[in-house]
Design an enzyme around this catalytic site. Structure first.
Site, PDB file in Angstrom:
ATOM      1  N   HIS A   1       0.793  -1.248  -0.023  1.00 32.46           N
ATOM      2  CA  HIS A   1      -0.030  -0.099   0.072  1.00 32.46           C
ATOM      3  C   HIS A   1       0.839   1.422   0.141  1.00 32.46           C
ATOM      4  O   HIS A   1       2.191   1.140  -0.715  1.00 32.46           O
ATOM      5  CB  HIS A   1      -1.094  -0.191   1.500  1.00 32.46           C
ATOM      6  CG  HIS A   1      -1.987  -1.425   0.893  1.00 32.46           C
ATOM      7  ND1 HIS A   1      -3.208  -1.180   0.187  1.00 32.46           N
ATOM      8  CD2 HIS A   1      -2.279  -2.155   1.597  1.00 32.46           C
ATOM      9  CE1 HIS A   1      -3.987  -2.482   0.115  1.00 32.46           C
ATOM     10  NE2 HIS A   1      -3.220  -2.622   0.965  1.00 32.46           N
ATOM     11  N   ALA A   2      -0.112   2.317   0.602  1.00 33.32           N
ATOM     12  CA  ALA A   2       1.664   3.461  -0.087  1.00 33.32           C
ATOM     13  C   ALA A   2       2.397   3.364   0.410  1.00 33.32           C
ATOM     14  O   ALA A   2       2.937   3.864  -0.552  1.00 33.32           O
ATOM     15  CB  ALA A   2      -0.089   4.748   1.088  1.00 33.32           C
TER      16      ALA A   2
END
Length: 86
Positions: free
Chosen positions: A15-16
């Site tokens: 994810h990010a």
């Protein structure tokens, strides 16, 4: 191009934060690197957004493909590492 399969090590998956770290590392190499799920379409590992579209959770196997073995080893190690650990 060489490739290898590694297991996502980050607790939150790709994810990010982990995706950004990987994308920045790819950009620093100047090489062509892709990530894909087994049997899936490869995405540009130089783009955090494209990495996040994989939806790869912790423990997911990801195929890393790169122009050369050194780059492959470096990016594969990042995918396998828990990039959210302090």
């Amino acid at each position: 191009m060489p490739s290898t399969t590694v297991t996502v090590g980050s607790a939150v998956g790709l994810h990010a934060r982990p995706a950004t770290i990987i994308a920045e590392a790819v950009a620093d190499t100047g090489a062509t690197v892709t990530l894909s799920l087994e049997g899936g379409d490869p995405v540009d590992a130089g783009s955090a957004l494209m990495i996040m579209t994989l939806g790869a959770e912790k423990g997911t196997d990801v195929v890393v493909t790169a122009d050369d073995q050194g780059t492959l080893d470096a990016i594969a190690a990042l995918v396998a590492k828990d990039l959210d650990a302090d």
